[in-house]
Design a protein around this motif. Structure first.
Motif, PDB file in Angstrom:
ATOM      1  N   GLY A   1      -4.572   7.486   2.649  1.00  0.00           N
ATOM      2  CA  GLY A   1      -5.517   8.408   2.050  1.00  0.00           C
ATOM      3  C   GLY A   1      -6.728   7.637   1.555  1.00  0.00           C
ATOM      4  N   TYR A   2      -7.904   8.205   1.746  1.00  0.00           N
ATOM      5  CA  TYR A   2      -9.145   7.553   1.316  1.00  0.00           C
ATOM      6  C   TYR A   2     -10.010   8.580   0.604  1.00  0.00           C
ATOM      7  N   SER A   3     -10.631   8.171  -0.494  1.00  0.00           N
ATOM      8  CA  SER A   3     -11.500   9.086  -1.250  1.00  0.00           C
ATOM      9  C   SER A   3     -12.793   8.379  -1.618  1.00  0.00           C
ATOM     10  N   GLU A   4     -13.834   9.168  -1.792  1.00  0.00           N
ATOM     11  CA  GLU A   4     -15.112   8.620  -2.228  1.00  0.00           C
ATOM     12  C   GLU A   4     -15.892   9.663  -3.013  1.00  0.00           C
TER      13      GLU A   4
ATOM     14  N   LEU B   1       0.806  -1.216   0.000  1.00  0.00           N
ATOM     15  CA  LEU B   1       0.000   0.000   0.000  1.00  0.00           C
ATOM     16  C   LEU B   1       0.833   1.258   0.000  1.00  0.00           C
ATOM     17  N   GLY B   2       2.089   1.175   0.401  1.00  0.00           N
ATOM     18  CA  GLY B   2       2.893   2.375   0.488  1.00  0.00           C
ATOM     19  C   GLY B   2       2.532   3.223   1.685  1.00  0.00           C
ATOM     20  N   ALA B   3       1.739   2.688   2.603  1.00  0.00           N
ATOM     21  CA  ALA B   3       1.365   3.445   3.789  1.00  0.00           C
ATOM     22  C   ALA B   3       2.496   3.407   4.802  1.00  0.00           C
ATOM     23  N   THR B   4       2.527   4.387   5.660  1.00  0.00           N
ATOM     24  CA  THR B   4       3.569   4.454   6.677  1.00  0.00           C
ATOM     25  C   THR B   4       2.960   4.265   8.047  1.00  0.00           C
ATOM     26  N   ARG B   5       3.726   3.675   8.931  1.00  0.00           N
ATOM     27  CA  ARG B   5       3.273   3.472  10.301  1.00  0.00           C
ATOM     28  C   ARG B   5       4.219   4.226  11.215  1.00  0.00           C
ATOM     29  N   SER B   6       3.672   5.082  12.059  1.00  0.00           N
ATOM     30  CA  SER B   6       4.480   5.863  12.982  1.00  0.00           C
ATOM     31  C   SER B   6       3.805   5.865  14.342  1.00  0.00           C
TER      32      SER B   6
ATOM     33  N   GLY C   1     -22.245  12.480 -16.688  1.00  0.00           N
ATOM     34  CA  GLY C   1     -22.549  13.074 -17.985  1.00  0.00           C
ATOM     35  C   GLY C   1     -21.470  14.042 -18.381  1.00  0.00           C
ATOM     36  N   GLY C   2     -21.733  14.796 -19.435  1.00  0.00           N
ATOM     37  CA  GLY C   2     -20.747  15.747 -19.907  1.00  0.00           C
ATOM     38  C   GLY C   2     -20.607  16.932 -18.979  1.00  0.00           C
ATOM     39  N   ILE C   3     -19.577  17.715 -19.236  1.00  0.00           N
ATOM     40  CA  ILE C   3     -19.345  18.931 -18.458  1.00  0.00           C
ATOM     41  C   ILE C   3     -20.543  19.863 -18.613  1.00  0.00           C
ATOM     42  N   GLY C   4     -21.047  20.349 -17.489  1.00  0.00           N
ATOM     43  CA  GLY C   4     -22.245  21.185 -17.510  1.00  0.00           C
ATOM     44  C   GLY C   4     -23.476  20.465 -17.010  1.00  0.00           C
ATOM     45  N   THR C   5     -23.380  19.112 -16.853  1.00  0.00           N
ATOM     46  CA  THR C   5     -24.481  18.361 -16.257  1.00  0.00           C
ATOM     47  C   THR C   5     -24.342  18.396 -14.742  1.00  0.00           C
ATOM     48  N   GLN C   6     -25.302  17.785 -14.030  1.00  0.00           N
ATOM     49  CA  GLN C   6     -25.283  17.758 -12.573  1.00  0.00           C
ATOM     50  C   GLN C   6     -23.914  17.335 -12.050  1.00  0.00           C
ATOM     51  N   SER C   7     -23.358  18.141 -11.173  1.00  0.00           N
ATOM     52  CA  SER C   7     -22.027  17.856 -10.630  1.00  0.00           C
ATOM     53  C   SER C   7     -22.111  17.037  -9.350  1.00  0.00           C
ATOM     54  N   ASP C   8     -21.060  16.266  -9.113  1.00  0.00           N
ATOM     55  CA  ASP C   8     -20.929  15.463  -7.903  1.00  0.00           C
ATOM     56  C   ASP C   8     -19.679  15.894  -7.145  1.00  0.00           C
ATOM     57  N   LEU C   9     -19.526  15.400  -5.917  1.00  0.00           N
ATOM     58  CA  LEU C   9     -18.424  15.796  -5.048  1.00  0.00           C
ATOM     59  C   LEU C   9     -17.450  14.642  -4.856  1.00  0.00           C
ATOM     60  N   ILE C  10     -16.159  14.925  -4.956  1.00  0.00           N
ATOM     61  CA  ILE C  10     -15.117  13.958  -4.660  1.00  0.00           C
ATOM     62  C   ILE C  10     -14.484  14.354  -3.332  1.00  0.00           C
ATOM     63  N   TRP C  11     -14.614  13.494  -2.330  1.00  0.00           N
ATOM     64  CA  TRP C  11     -14.125  13.776  -0.988  1.00  0.00           C
ATOM     65  C   TRP C  11     -12.825  13.035  -0.713  1.00  0.00           C
ATOM     66  N   GLU C  12     -11.996  13.596   0.167  1.00  0.00           N
ATOM     67  CA  GLU C  12     -10.764  12.957   0.601  1.00  0.00           C
ATOM     68  C   GLU C  12     -10.591  13.105   2.117  1.00  0.00           C
ATOM     69  N   THR C  13      -9.923  12.122   2.707  1.00  0.00           N
ATOM     70  CA  THR C  13      -9.518  12.207   4.099  1.00  0.00           C
ATOM     71  C   THR C  13      -8.307  11.316   4.303  1.00  0.00           C
ATOM     72  N   VAL C  14      -7.776  11.309   5.508  1.00  0.00           N
ATOM     73  CA  VAL C  14      -6.695  10.406   5.881  1.00  0.00           C
ATOM     74  C   VAL C  14      -7.206   9.482   6.964  1.00  0.00           C
ATOM     75  N   LEU C  15      -7.090   8.175   6.744  1.00  0.00           N
ATOM     76  CA  LEU C  15      -7.525   7.194   7.724  1.00  0.00           C
ATOM     77  C   LEU C  15      -6.377   6.853   8.662  1.00  0.00           C
ATOM     78  N   THR C  16      -6.721   6.620   9.905  1.00  0.00           N
ATOM     79  CA  THR C  16      -5.722   6.243  10.896  1.00  0.00           C
ATOM     80  C   THR C  16      -6.315   5.198  11.814  1.00  0.00           C
TER      81      THR C  16
ATOM     82  N   PHE D   1      -8.196   3.826  -1.915  1.00  0.00           N
ATOM     83  CA  PHE D   1      -7.246   4.009  -0.824  1.00  0.00           C
ATOM     84  C   PHE D   1      -5.897   4.348  -1.448  1.00  0.00           C
ATOM     85  N   GLU D   2      -5.178   5.294  -0.874  1.00  0.00           N
ATOM     86  CA  GLU D   2      -3.958   5.805  -1.489  1.00  0.00           C
ATOM     87  C   GLU D   2      -2.866   6.055  -0.462  1.00  0.00           C
ATOM     88  N   ASP D   3      -1.628   6.106  -0.952  1.00  0.00           N
ATOM     89  CA  ASP D   3      -0.567   6.699  -0.158  1.00  0.00           C
ATOM     90  C   ASP D   3      -0.974   8.143   0.132  1.00  0.00           C
TER      91      ASP D   3
END
Length: 346
Positions: free
Chosen positions: A32-35, A20-25, A264-279, A52-54
């Motif tokens: 990193g997590y997105s939805e 995963l490339g995640a670090t433990r400290s 849909g194409g640009i100009g249609t109903q927009s959605d949200l891309i969220w990010e956070t860091v999981l611990t 899930f991301e670095d």
């Protein structure tokens, strides 16, 4: 290329565990997590896990980089300066193209079709020098050329790209979080035509993205990372806004990474891309979704995930909220003795 680092959620909603490339400290695991939040106007319809991301990787823009739609995602590694474009089909990953580093000082500020060829282009900014430039992109995610835009000193930065004056050409939204000023540059490709002042909004408010939430014109999506409040400015032609509908208040450790037209194409109903860091540190989280047996993953118990007094079932290797029918994949940490606690922006 990046498969050893990046792991996508499969069609069944499960996460493939690997390098995963995640670090433990100090006993903590950080990922990193997105939805994706599918929106209906200003209200949330569904929540779909994305990746899930670095923690060095972040989503910085969305646009049409491959075929139809407007929900392809641009990723940026703040440490290395590397970039990657994910070609998406709605909320599903299709393929990706890697963009070699141009130096960590250069960041993708927005995406928009500045040359009118039907493909979104990458708008870059260097906050150290103040330089801005555009890369013209083809339908395969390759750069075909570039143009210099302007030099604008910090703390001004580009907060979005969309057509605000109705001439069919994308414009640039600028933000100064120090003074609170916001303005728009009306563009003719990479050339500035004129400017217009939007407003002064003081405090920790920032423009998280530009999208269509009310039909017709492009709107401004705002978030306050100090209070968790989110709102939309419904825009008319130019910089006038007609209303400011409140979207909701969510956890301050979540941020809207970008606004995307995933259906849909640009100009249609927009959605949200969220990010956070999981611990895995319980004291760092509130309103948690907890896996009590990560070694087995399958957990035969219930947890009230949204604090509404209704137990939500953890079953079939997924956590399911019966109110939204949304599933969240279960991740087993590298250390199976540690229960991973996942906080959702509710």
């Amino acid at each position: 290329m990046l498969a050893s680092r990046r792991h996508l959620i499969s069609a069944f909603g499960l996460l493939v565990i690997g390098l995963l490339g995640a670090t433990r400290s100090s006993g903590q695991t950080a990922l990193g997590y997105s939805e994706i939040w599918t929106m209906s106007g200003y209200s949330v319809s569904t929540e779909t896990p994305l990746s899930f991301e670095d923690v060095s990787w972040h989503i910085v823009a969305a646009g049409r980089f491959h075929g139809a739609g407007g929900g392809d995602l641009v990723w940026e590694n703040a440490s290395t300066g590397d970039h990657e474009i994910w070609f998406m089909d709605g909320s599903a990953f299709v393929s990706s193209v890697f963009i070699p580093s141009v130096g960590a000082a250069w960041q993708v500020a927005a995406a928009g079709d500045l040359n009118g060829d039907g493909n979104s282009d990458l708008i870059w900014e260097n906050l150290s020098t103040g330089d801005r430039a555009v890369w013209y992109m083809d339908s395969l995610g390759n750069s075909t050329g570039s143009d210099y835009i302007a030099n604008v000193s910090a703390p001004w930065h580009i907060a979005g790209c969309a057509d605000f004056n109705g001439d069919g050409k994308p414009d640039l939204v600028w933000e100064n979080v120090t003074s609170g000023d916001r303005t728009v540059w009306y563009m003719n490709g990479a050339t500035l035509s004129s400017t217009d002042y939007i407003a002064n909004v003081a405090g920790p408010w920032r423009i998280a993205g530009v999208g269509t939430f009310s039909g017709g014109h492009h709107d401004l999506f705002w978030e306050n990372l100090a209070t968790g409040d989110r709102a939309v400015w419904v825009m008319s032609t130019g910089v006038a806004y007609s209303s400011q509908p409140y979207v909701g208040s969510y956890a301050t450790d979540w941020r809207v990474a970008t606004v995307a037209s995933t259906r849909g194409g640009i100009g249609t109903q927009s959605d949200l891309i969220w990010e956070t860091v999981l611990t895995d540190d319980p004291s760092a989280l509130a309103d948690t979704w907890e896996i009590t047996n990560p070694a087995l993953i399958r957990v035969g118990s219930t947890v009230d995930t949204d604090a509404d007094g209704i137990p939500d079932a953890i079953e079939n290797q997924l956590m399911m909220n019966p109110n939204t029918a949304a599933h969240l994949p279960v991740l087993a940490p590298n250390d199976s003795s540690v229960a991973l606690k996942i906080t959702c922006p509710q």
